[in-house]
Design an enzyme around this catalytic site. Structure first.
Site, PDB file in Angstrom:
ATOM      1  N   GLU A  81     129.158   7.840  41.493  1.00  0.00           N
ATOM      2  CA  GLU A  81     128.635   8.188  40.167  1.00  0.00           C
ATOM      3  C   GLU A  81     128.187   9.641  40.070  1.00  0.00           C
ATOM      4  OE1 GLU A  81     125.611   5.332  39.069  1.00  0.00           O
ATOM      5  OE2 GLU A  81     127.071   3.690  38.948  1.00  0.00           O
TER       6      GLU A  81
ATOM      7  N   ARG B 126     123.720   9.801  41.942  1.00  0.00           N
ATOM      8  CA  ARG B 126     124.298  10.600  40.845  1.00  0.00           C
ATOM      9  C   ARG B 126     124.290  12.105  41.107  1.00  0.00           C
ATOM     10  NH1 ARG B 126     121.176   6.903  38.350  1.00  0.00           N
ATOM     11  NH2 ARG B 126     122.344   4.972  38.284  1.00  0.00           N
TER      12      ARG B 126
ATOM     13  N   THR C 213     118.533   6.372  42.653  1.00  0.00           N
ATOM     14  CA  THR C 213     119.967   6.620  42.449  1.00  0.00           C
ATOM     15  C   THR C 213     120.193   7.883  41.626  1.00  0.00           C
ATOM     16  OG1 THR C 213     119.936   5.227  40.482  1.00  0.00           O
ATOM     17  CG2 THR C 213     120.604   4.175  42.556  1.00  0.00           C
TER      18      THR C 213
ATOM     19  N   GLY D   7     114.016   0.061  39.871  1.00  0.00           N
ATOM     20  CA  GLY D   7     113.428  -1.159  40.421  1.00  0.00           C
ATOM     21  C   GLY D   7     112.812  -2.093  39.399  1.00  0.00           C
TER      22      GLY D   7
ATOM     23  N   ASP E 294     116.084  -5.368  28.150  1.00  0.00           N
ATOM     24  CA  ASP E 294     116.565  -4.336  29.086  1.00  0.00           C
ATOM     25  C   ASP E 294     117.114  -3.133  28.322  1.00  0.00           C
ATOM     26  OD1 ASP E 294     117.122  -3.083  31.507  1.00  0.00           O
ATOM     27  OD2 ASP E 294     119.025  -4.120  31.800  1.00  0.00           O
TER      28      ASP E 294
ATOM     29  N   CYS F 244     122.996 -14.783  44.086  1.00  0.00           N
ATOM     30  CA  CYS F 244     124.162 -14.126  44.708  1.00  0.00           C
ATOM     31  C   CYS F 244     125.054 -13.403  43.712  1.00  0.00           C
ATOM     32  CB  CYS F 244     125.025 -15.150  45.461  1.00  0.00           C
ATOM     33  SG  CYS F 244     124.084 -16.398  46.369  1.00  0.00           S
TER      34      CYS F 244
ATOM     35  N   HIS G 130     127.878 -10.339  44.113  1.00  0.00           N
ATOM     36  CA  HIS G 130     129.196 -10.866  44.494  1.00  0.00           C
ATOM     37  C   HIS G 130     130.031 -11.280  43.293  1.00  0.00           C
ATOM     38  CE1 HIS G 130     128.760 -10.731  48.858  1.00  0.00           C
ATOM     39  NE2 HIS G 130     127.502 -11.069  48.674  1.00  0.00           N
TER      40      HIS G 130
HETATM   41 CA    CA Z   1     117.173  -2.284  33.658  1.00  0.00          CA
END
Ligand code: CA
Length: 715
Positions: free
Chosen positions: A79, A131, A175, A191, A315, A617, A621
């Site tokens: 990224e 990034r 990140t 987080g 979100d 998971c 995945h």
């Molecule tokens: Ca978020």
């Protein structure tokens, strides 16, 4: 000044690695004197991602070819925005590794591996991506997945200092790319899905000493507030559960800086947990979640904020790219900040005061009807309330736009947005228990609203409900000018140049160039892998280059397998110039399907395993075991790995590869149930593959037709 004179002479007389000029305030203030460089993340502190280079333009872009490529050795998400300083490209890859390359030839000059413990990958919601670096003085700075900030010597890659920016007992990750303002390295973290308290920190670029820290949400209610801003924020929260979980509000990506106003802008993320009725049961806006906050970069002092989604429950982060520009608003030139956050509205804000100037929907959004300009607040619809019933809401948590950078052209006055249309089912969890460690704490259900109906139907519905396009948006009139549809939802960031070109990579594994005024596709080249990173451009010896990281991964690719994307391919840094003729190796063939071990357990176990898989998971995945090759496809697990399935899932015997143990939340029966589900799905897939080809083709055609009808009614 002397440094720049030397740098100019050096272009003529020095070899690339032998000498380079420091990056400092004076050099950044004179960016227009070095149009060929890319010194900071967004090309300039205003983060416009507009290059003044026009050597490659609408007339000759058809001659653009691959000059060289570099393989960092990963098939996961890439990224990074590379920097190009004094003939050297600095970029980052998976697990926060840093690479320095000769920008003319691709020769690898040095690499730095911060040796991130791989088990920390469990705490990374959205792949072990990075990034990019920031440059200052004779150093580059990288934030690591496990929360460290590291200064490296730009010439050698040797670490100069390292500091831990987080509490390692909490699931923080880094990140985002650091920014450097006035000798302070600014870094946030991620987080909020797991449960942390968000903040941004500034470290002295020379010594690594902490200069200041600004928290984005209030802390322990039993302790005094850190500052007046926290006292103000605390009045918009209720209860105390948010403190146990952390409250969220992480600053995981976007920043911008206006030197004239001396304001640093930070984009703040979603709440922890997501559900506002659990997080703050008495209501409230929950400052500074989903907000843009302006700070004094020297001290971290709060100046103003604008909250895009008060009391966010979806979100809907405001961590998306912010661009500073001076544009016409209502017939007057205004100093604005522009953002297209996840919530679907494009915001134009006075960047001196935080006053909202306009906000309009740039994608379909059903949670709010409009933003009231008087109060600056969104007007929520009935669709926003999912307390007692499930609501299908647009956008989904992926957002109308995620981290992928936009670009602003001073020639066209347009903002180019990697836009997405998507929707999700939101519901309230009946009971919420906080799980510390590497586990999500949302306090609500959110699904991609696909009924359990088999892989072909799920794919067919998702490809119609989750779409992506490049959107040219006029921020003055708040109207769409043109759009180019992509074959999948998740695509690359954007670059615009004075050559009248918009560059963007795509999930289908290409880099494209479009006319900035028309959206006409003028050029394309294979990228080998799906592209999510933004391109940059630079000039050396009078020759213009275009560079982009190509590596499929990140949030959406981990979560589900998007049809039509180039996945499971080696990641690369690709560099193009006119009349170059290098070619990429052929794509790796899709892995052959191996016959799985026989089914195990009862139907009840399979069903229990399916819901445990979905909870613990599927985020990495792949939902419903539909894997997009960023991490292993569990349906393809070998007999040997099935023999130690419990040890992998519970004891973490493969944590060295990034698969941490889940013994804190799962027991042996749970592991057996998940294994029964995996084997059941693997055998279904295998048996399907044994059917005659003509039968599978006919069935696929029919199911796609059914999916089209279902998508019509679900959408
Ligand atoms: Ca978020």
């Amino acid at each position: 000044m002397t440094d720049r004179l030397l740098a100019a002479l050096c272009v003529l007389f020095c070899s690339v690695a032998a000498w380079s000029a420091p990056v400092d305030e004076a050099r950044l203030a004179a960016l227009d004197q070095e149009p060929g460089s890319w010194l900071v993340h967004g090309r300039n502190p205003a983060e416009t991602r507009e290059s003044p280079l026009a050597g490659i333009n609408t007339e000759n872009v058809n001659r653009l070819g691959l000059a060289w490529y570099f393989e960092p050795g990963t098939k996961r998400g890439l990224e990074a925005t590379p920097l190009m300083i004094d003939g050297v490209l600095y970029t980052t890859g998976t697990w926060s590794r840093v690479y320095a390359l000769n920008a003319r030839t691709g020769e690898l000059l040095w690499t730095f591996d911060p040796q991130v413990p791989r088990a920390w990958g469990q705490k990374a919601c959205c792949d072990v991506v990075n990034r990019g670096v920031a440059a200052w003085g004779d150093r580059v700075y990288v934030g690591t997945i496990d929360g460290r900030l590291i200064a490296l010597n730009r010439e050698t890659g040797e670490p100069v200092w390292e500091t831990l920016t987080i509490d390692p007992e909490r699931p923080y990750t880094i990140t985002g790319a650091p920014r450097v303002v006035k000798g302070n390295v600014i870094i946030g973290n991620g987080g909020s899905e797991y449960g942390v308290r968000g903040y941004v920190s500034a470290y002295d670029a020379g010594t690594g000493a902490l200069s200041w820290r600004f928290y984005t949400v209030p802390g322990n209610p039993d302790e005094p507030f850190e500052n007046d801003a926290m006292a103000m924020a605390a009045r918009t929260w209720s209860g105390d559960l948010w403190w146990e979980v952390g409250g969220g509000g992480t600053v995981w990506d976007s920043m911008a800086y206006d030197p004239a106003l001396d304001l640093l802008y930070i984009g703040v993320g979603n709440g922890a947990p997501w559900n506002r009725h659990v997080r703050s049961p008495g209501g409230g806006d929950n400052l500074f979640l989903s907000s843009i906050v302006a700070l004094r970069p020297g001290t971290g002092e709060y100046v103003w904020h604008y909250q895009t989604t008060p009391g966010d429950s979806w979100d809907y982060t405001a961590t998306q790219h912010m661009i500073l520009a001076d544009i016409l608003v209502g017939g007057v030139i205004r100093r604005v900040l522009m953002q297209a956050p996840k919530n679907g509205f494009f915001y134009v804000i006075d960047r001196a005061t935080g006053e909202l100037l306009s906000a309009e929907k740039y994608v379909e959004a059903t949670w709010a009807s409009h933003v009231d300009l008087e109060s600056g607040r969104p007007v929520e619809t009935d669709n926003a309330d999912h307390r007692t019933e499930v609501k299908v809401t647009r956008p989904a948590p992926f957002g109308g736009h995620s981290w992928h950078p936009m670009a602003f052209s001073s020639q066209t006055g347009l903002v180019y947005i990697p836009a997405m249309e998507n929707q999700a089912e939101y519901s309230t969890a009946t009971a919420f228990k906080y799980l510390p460690g590497g586990h999500w704490n949302l306090a609500q259900g959110q699904t991609l609203m696909v009924p359990p109906m088999g892989e072909a139907l799920i794919r067919g519905v998702l490809k119609r409900l989750m779409t992506g396009h490049l959107l040219a948006w006029d921020p003055s009139s708040q109207k769409e000018v043109w759009r180019v549809p992509h074959s999948s939802m998740w695509n690359g960031g954007v670059l615009v140049t004075a050559g009248g070109l918009v560059f963007q990579g795509s999930g289908d594994g290409h880099l494209y160039a479009y006319g900035a005024r028309t959206g006409e596709r003028l050029w394309q080249a294979p990228a080998g892998s799906g592209v999510v990173a933004p391109p940059i451009t630079y000039e050396l010896d009078g020759e213009q280059y275009v560079a982009v990281m190509a590596g499929w991964g990140g949030a959406a690719p981990l979560t589900f397998d998007m049809p039509g994307t180039a996945q499971g391919q080696p990641g690369r840094l690709l560099v193009f110039k006119l009349d170059a003729t290098e070619t990429l190796p052929p794509p790796l063939p899709a892995p052959a399907l191996n016959q799985p071990p026989p089914r195990q357990g009862t139907e009840e176990m399979v069903q229990a395993g399916e819901s445990l898989y979905a909870e613990h998971c599927g985020r990495c995945h792949g939902g419903a075991l539909m894997n997009s090759a960023v991490v292993p496809d569990l349906r393809q697990l070998s007999v040997e790995k099935h023999a130690v399935f419990r040890n992998i899932v519970l004891d973490g015997i493969f944590q060295g590869t990034g698969m941490a143990g889940f013994a804190d939340v799962l027991n042996a029966d749970d592991a057996d149930a998940i294994q029964a589900y995996v084997l059941s799905a693997a055998n279904d897939q295998w048996e399907e593959a044994q059917l005659p080809g003509w039968w599978r083709a006919a069935k696929a055609w029919f199911l796609d037709l059914v999916a089209a009808v279902m998508a019509f009614f679900l959408g």
